[in-house]
Scaffold this active site. Structure first.
Site, short mmCIF file in Angstrom:
data_model
loop_
_atom_site.label_atom_id
_atom_site.label_comp_id
_atom_site.label_asym_id
_atom_site.label_seq_id
_atom_site.Cartn_x
_atom_site.Cartn_y
_atom_site.Cartn_z
N SER A 126 -1.89 1.17 -4.02
CA SER A 126 -2.92 2.20 -4.21
C SER A 126 -2.33 3.54 -4.61
O SER A 126 -1.24 3.93 -4.15
CB SER A 126 -3.65 2.37 -2.88
OG SER A 126 -4.41 3.55 -2.87
N GLU A 128 -3.32 6.14 -3.43
CA GLU A 128 -3.25 6.93 -2.18
C GLU A 128 -1.80 7.05 -1.71
O GLU A 128 -1.46 7.97 -0.97
CB GLU A 128 -4.15 6.28 -1.12
CG GLU A 128 -4.29 7.02 0.19
CD GLU A 128 -5.12 8.31 0.16
OE1 GLU A 128 -5.93 8.49 -0.78
OE2 GLU A 128 -4.95 9.13 1.07
N TYR A 152 -3.82 5.14 6.02
CA TYR A 152 -4.01 4.16 4.95
C TYR A 152 -2.88 4.25 3.92
O TYR A 152 -2.27 3.23 3.55
CB TYR A 152 -5.37 4.39 4.28
CG TYR A 152 -5.59 3.57 3.03
CD1 TYR A 152 -6.04 2.26 3.12
CD2 TYR A 152 -5.34 4.10 1.76
CE1 TYR A 152 -6.23 1.49 1.96
CE2 TYR A 152 -5.53 3.36 0.61
CZ TYR A 152 -5.97 2.06 0.72
OH TYR A 152 -6.15 1.31 -0.42
O1 G4F Z 1 -14.44 7.71 -2.06
P1 G4F Z 1 -13.33 8.08 -1.13
O2 G4F Z 1 -13.51 7.75 0.29
O3 G4F Z 1 -12.02 7.40 -1.75
P2 G4F Z 1 -10.45 7.70 -1.56
O4 G4F Z 1 -10.16 8.33 -0.26
O5 G4F Z 1 -9.97 8.39 -2.78
O6 G4F Z 1 -9.87 6.21 -1.50
C1 G4F Z 1 -10.22 5.24 -2.47
O7 G4F Z 1 -9.29 5.26 -3.53
C2 G4F Z 1 -7.96 4.81 -3.17
C3 G4F Z 1 -7.13 4.89 -4.43
O8 G4F Z 1 -6.61 6.19 -4.56
C4 G4F Z 1 -8.04 3.40 -2.62
F1 G4F Z 1 -6.79 2.95 -2.33
C5 G4F Z 1 -8.92 3.40 -1.40
O9 G4F Z 1 -9.03 2.06 -0.88
C6 G4F Z 1 -10.31 3.87 -1.81
O10 G4F Z 1 -10.87 2.95 -2.70
O11 G4F Z 1 -13.05 9.65 -1.22
C7 G4F Z 1 -12.79 10.27 -2.46
C8 G4F Z 1 -12.81 11.77 -2.28
C9 G4F Z 1 -11.96 12.28 -1.12
O12 G4F Z 1 -11.26 13.44 -1.53
C10 G4F Z 1 -12.96 12.66 -0.04
O13 G4F Z 1 -12.52 13.71 0.82
O14 G4F Z 1 -14.15 12.18 -1.97
C11 G4F Z 1 -14.12 13.13 -0.91
N1 G4F Z 1 -15.41 13.10 -0.22
C12 G4F Z 1 -16.25 14.17 -0.11
N2 G4F Z 1 -17.33 13.84 0.61
C13 G4F Z 1 -15.97 12.06 0.43
C14 G4F Z 1 -17.17 12.53 0.95
N3 G4F Z 1 -15.55 10.79 0.60
C15 G4F Z 1 -16.35 9.95 1.30
N4 G4F Z 1 -15.97 8.67 1.47
N5 G4F Z 1 -17.54 10.38 1.87
C16 G4F Z 1 -18.00 11.66 1.71
O15 G4F Z 1 -19.06 12.03 2.24
#
Ligand code: G4F
Length: 328
Positions: A126, A128, A152
């Protein structure tokens, strides 16, 4: 007879999409599935596959269930897509994250070395893993140091290094796809793009009025799951085992994602987004933009779906879902 593939993590977004790709190519596909208490939904994503995937109950933390599959099936290709894949949740359950994403991968690798070391094995690594590292040119690539900022990310660096070690030490075909964020209609509802798409449609339909989000100022490089499982398969067909970054080479802030998604349903995100501290992480990964030149030049892979296509796919999915399920 076609090739045999085993997929650990077949019920997730990529497991579903990879299963379809392999079935379409004539593979005999076998997938491990974890039991959970809602038996009707545990294989929801697999229900309308065009073709048959054989599923087996098991868990990557249970070595016996891995052994049984690899010993009996003797696959040509093994894909490990299993993981605790939600970064924010990994802060809440770090021990479980390590058990699944590190020890689980050690279990799979150990079993692979025992029962089918001549076949090929893929690890879902990933972006990440990069955490706070960015090259001077604003990209992350295969040589960017890994500096993870979440349980993670730490767990994924461990599994990534295990695969590289096995490749060197045992001369096995063990490879990593370092995939940047990717989505589709099958994306889990608690990842940000899908959470926004679902809420925008619900707000448009008058079902809710607001959506709570966290940090809108982080940046992500977001592709489409169908393009990315195609990359996984291409990496496994290469004549030498190697690691590849898979990315679109574009980045967008979460604010831009909200703006575009709400615009697609005729709304202004600023009227509906509420910032809630509960959605912030203890440590944030602020910026991802992947340089996928290596896979483009070596294997000829390139994405077919744009960022806008992927957001639209999710919006259309929820429009269709609520129109059919609830309103008519
Ligand atoms: O959608 P996210 O939770 O994805 P994140 O953390 O980038 O991880 C995903 O991508 C990785 C690859 O880089 C994978 F390995 C992993 O399994 C997954 O698929 O969050 C994306 C961004 C973050 O910066 C988070 O802080 O969105 C921001 N965010 C803002 N509000 C939020 C929210 N994320 C989530 N999940 N929920 C919110 O309400």
């Amino acid at each position: 007879m076609g090739k045999k593939a085993v997929i650990f993590g077949c019920t997730g977004q990529d497991g579903r999409t990879l299963s379809q790709l392999l079935l379409d190519k004539g593979y005999d596909v076998h997938g491990m599935m974890r039991r959970h208490s809602f038996s009707s939904t545990q294989d929801t994503r697999l229900k309308d596959l065009n073709g048959e995937i054989k599923t087996y109950y098991g868990d990557v933390t249970d070595r016996f269930t891995i052994d049984k599959m690899l010993r009996e099936i003797k696959p040509d290709e093994v894909y490990n897509l299993s993981a605790l894949s939600h970064v924010k949740v990994s802060f809440d359950v770090p021990n479980f994250t390590m058990q699944t994403n590190c020890i689980g991968v050690f279990n799979i690798m150990d079993s692979f070395l025992e029962y089918c070391p001549e076949s090929k094995i893929y690890q879902a690594s990933s972006s990440e893993c990069f955490g706070l590292s960015v090259n001077d040119n604003g990209f992350q690539d295969e040589l960017t140091p890994m500096n993870p900022v979440s349980p993670y990310g730490i767990s994924k660096v461990c599994a990534y290094n295990l695969f590289r070690h096995v490749r060197r030490a045992f001369k096995c075909f063990a490879v990593n796809g370092i995939l940047f964020n990717h989505a589709s209609k099958w994306r889990g509802e608690n990842f940000v793009e899908q959470k926004i798409a679902k809420a925008a449609v619900q707000i448009k339909m008058g079902m809710i009025k607001t959506i709570d989000l966290g940090n809108l100022d982080s940046f992500r490089d977001i592709g489409n799951s169908r393009d990315y499982v195609r990359a996984m398969h291409m990496i496994m067909q290469h004549n030498v085992p190697d690691d590849f970054v898979v990315s679109t080479m574009e980045t967008h802030s979460i604010r831009e994602i909200a703006e575009l998604t709400f615009k697609m349903v005729g709304l202004n995100y600023e009227d509906h987004v509420v910032i809630d501290q509960k959605n912030f992480r203890k440590e944030e990964l602020p910026y991802l933009k992947g340089d996928s030149t290596k896979i483009r030049e070596t294997l000829g892979w390139k994405p077919e779906f744009t960022f806008e296509d992927t957001i639209k796919e999710m919006v259309d999915h929820w429009l269709d879902y609520y129109t059919k399920q609830k309103y008519f």
